[in-house]
Design an enzyme around this catalytic site. Structure first.
Site, PDB file in Angstrom:
ATOM      1  N   CYS A   7      -9.808  23.498 -34.864  1.00 52.15           N
ATOM      2  CA  CYS A   7      -8.535  23.884 -35.471  1.00 52.15           C
ATOM      3  C   CYS A   7      -8.824  25.037 -36.432  1.00 52.15           C
ATOM      4  CB  CYS A   7      -7.943  22.687 -36.206  1.00 52.15           C
ATOM      5  SG  CYS A   7      -6.291  22.951 -36.859  1.00 52.15           S
ATOM      6  N   CYS A  63     -33.900  53.653 -18.937  1.00 56.41           N
ATOM      7  CA  CYS A  63     -33.200  54.669 -19.734  1.00 56.41           C
ATOM      8  C   CYS A  63     -31.692  54.567 -19.542  1.00 56.41           C
ATOM      9  CB  CYS A  63     -33.690  56.054 -19.321  1.00 56.41           C
ATOM     10  SG  CYS A  63     -32.757  57.403 -20.050  1.00 56.41           S
TER      11      CYS A  63
END
Length: 326
Positions: free
Chosen positions: A137, A159
């Site tokens: 909650c 890369c």
């Protein structure tokens, strides 16, 4: 999947470990938050029930801590509890939420806080839907919605100039950002990552339309367009910053990635060393590394290294090839 027994265990014997912690002074928190955000997250306040339309919104998306940006919940675990506060059955990862015993207001409850910055989020109760039985909650003001973040994947395969160029050309991909992830240094620079000492890998973060292309299809392209069998190496690039890695955001992505790696091992007939790890923080790279191939395709690195990779992608995945971006 976390259960009530797990929550009680964390509250009793210590919270799950987290890779990083964020600490700020009270003045710094006040400057970065609205008055209501500060009251709820830093002073353990509670917003008025039904004060946010977040209770009634269930579209795809993810919710992050409003204080530090840590991803906390996915809309796939969101449900209508009728309580007046957004409710979830699970966090996106088991270690992003911490649990404290709260004896305020004459009750004994379990408070939930962001495990990175200790922001008060709300409480968790054992009256949620199966299979977890949990109801987180949460104060809506403690969360920020990350639009389209559910449709994203982050991975590295050498890369990032190369991987970026490939994934910009996949149908359904809307954005590709080069960056760094998986290490311990905050806001790393390219030069720092290149030393191999930060723990970060060169990665790309791919945003995509799941109605056009799936997470699994994107991971298949990833595994099929670099060498996932060489540890910390892609061609001439060597070092942990060039490792093969898939960063998952939930258990479903982790499972899919694991199955696809097994499939690739069967095809290649050798072990795949691709790391599968939870996504923590993605740091975008400097501007000169963004959209690199499209801006520099006349340079030697582009036509000697990237062009052959693009040709391989088009050969093996012709059905997924999009027209080249401008």
């Amino acid at each position: 999947m976390l259960t009530w027994a797990d929550v009680l265990e964390f509250g009793k014997n210590g919270n799950p470990t987290i890779e990083r912690k964020l600490m700020k002074s009270e003045d710094e928190w006040r400057e970065s938050l609205t008055d209501e955000q500060y009251r709820v997250t830093r002073k353990h306040g509670t917003e008025r029930a039904f004060s946010s339309d977040m209770c009634n919104r269930f579209e795809p998306g993810r919710y992050a801590c409003v204080c530090c940006g840590t991803l906390l919940f996915d809309s796939a675990e969101k449900f209508d509890s009728g309580t007046g506060w957004p409710s979830f059955t699970q966090p996106v990862q088991e270690n992003v939420v911490a649990y404290n015993t709260d004896t305020s207001h004459g009750m004994t409850r379990v408070e939930t806080v962001c495990n990175v910055c200790d922001a008060h989020l709300g409480h968790v109760f054992p009256d949620g839907p199966e299979p977890s039985g949990l109801r987180y909650c949460i104060n809506a003001v403690a969360l920020q919605k990350e639009e389209n973040s559910a449709a994203s994947v982050t991975f590295g395969g050498g890369c990032f100039w190369c991987t970026e160029a490939i994934f910009q050309r996949i149908k359904g991909v809307t954005e590709v950002t080069s960056g760094y992830s998986g290490g311990d240094v905050q806001q790393p620079t390219y030069n720092q990552v290149c030393t191999g000492s930060t723990g970060h890998a060169e990665v790309i973060q791919v945003k995509y339309d799941p109605e056009v292309v799936s997470f699994g299809e994107i991971v298949r392209v990833h595994l099929g367009t670099h060498n996932p069998t060489t540890l910390n190496q892609q061609g001439a690039d060597r070092g942990t910053q060039y490792r093969s890695v898939i960063f998952y955001q939930n258990e479903e992505e982790k499972s899919v990635a694991g199955k696809l790696i097994q499939e690739m091992e069967a095809v290649l007939g050798k072990p795949v060393v691709t790391e599968v790890a939870p996504l923590d923080t993605f740091y975008p790279a400097e501007q000169e590394h963004q959209n690199y191939y499209n801006r520099n395709n006349g340079k030697p690195y582009c036509f000697t290294v990237i062009d052959p990779k693009l040709a391989k992608f088009r050969e093996h995945f012709p059905e997924m090839t999009e027209a080249s971006p401008a």
